[in-house]
Write an enzyme that holds these catalytic residues in place. Sequence first.
Site, short mmCIF file in Angstrom:
data_model
loop_
_atom_site.label_atom_id
_atom_site.label_comp_id
_atom_site.label_asym_id
_atom_site.label_seq_id
_atom_site.Cartn_x
_atom_site.Cartn_y
_atom_site.Cartn_z
CG ASP A 1 46.72 38.52 42.27
OD1 ASP A 1 46.45 36.98 42.32
OD2 ASP A 1 47.27 38.01 41.40
CB SER A 2 50.25 35.50 43.71
OG SER A 2 49.76 35.67 42.70
CB CYS B 1 45.21 36.11 45.10
SG CYS B 1 45.91 34.42 44.85
CD GLU C 1 52.20 34.24 35.13
OE1 GLU C 1 53.16 34.06 34.68
OE2 GLU C 1 51.58 34.63 35.78
CB CYS D 1 42.37 31.26 38.86
SG CYS D 1 44.27 31.88 37.95
CG HIS E 1 46.83 34.63 35.27
ND1 HIS E 1 46.40 35.09 36.73
CD2 HIS E 1 48.09 34.65 34.49
CE1 HIS E 1 47.94 34.66 36.86
NE2 HIS E 1 48.79 34.81 35.84
#
Length: 264
Positions: free
Chosen positions: A10-11, A73, A149, A181, A183
């Site tokens: 993932d990023s 990702c 985050e 996504c 998240h």
Amino acid sequence: MSDRPIGIFDSGIGGMSVLKELRRLLPGEDFIYLGDTARLPYGTKSLQTIAKYSEQVCHKLLEYDVKAIVIACHSASSSFLNFPFELSVPIFNVVTPSCEQAALYGSPMGVIGTRATTEGGVYQKELTRLGIDMKIYSQACPLLVPLVEEAWEDDPLTNLIVYRYLAPLEKLGLKSLVLGCTHFPMLSSSIDRVFQKQVPLIEPGLALAKTLKLKQGDNFQLSKRIDSGQLRILTTDISPLFQDLSHRIMSGIEIPEPELINLN
Ligand code: DGL
């Protein structure tokens, strides 16, 4: 061959939402997770740049003798499907299984993600490649990434922003909505509220984990072990955010200390 680890990248740390589902459904597998934390976010970058980064990350994972690579990702999956590169092991992405699952619910489907994901048109291309005739509505929701985050999942301000992004989709009669996504599974309660729980939310990590079981063949075999799979975490930067976000995403599942690596 089947006991070699699966590489997943993932990023950054958000891809642990996919790792969590893979660990849960495939407890006998060894995983090597690589978070390119030094270069995140990917979702604001061009698909060309993301493809270049992704290729470098995949080559690094091959040094660990992985038997397959999972692109957790969504922005990287979108770039890969637009600019595929050749590797010596199978590559799995999070877009294809989401499209397959959305097809089971029917048309139209919705997709939310970063700008790289929604503006790259990859879901439409993938549906066409799979021969699935479905209307698709997508919405970029870039502000939702930093809110997760910041650990603001359960915050009135976040609910307001989620509503602001999703209210236009609410009127379109969606049959499913892909949380496109890494998240966004953390925001599923807030998203559910906008649709009054009437639209099934597709969690790509879960869809992908189920797919891996079905995609076994000559070039990809899962381990025969039923449990005790090992996990290693590699990152290109270690910041104070790592501990908090990774533990929130993995919700109680034990995570080893990250190992700092260099991609050059
Ligand atoms: N992992 C990214 C994705 O799923 C979100 C974070 C980023 O933009 O790097 O698209």
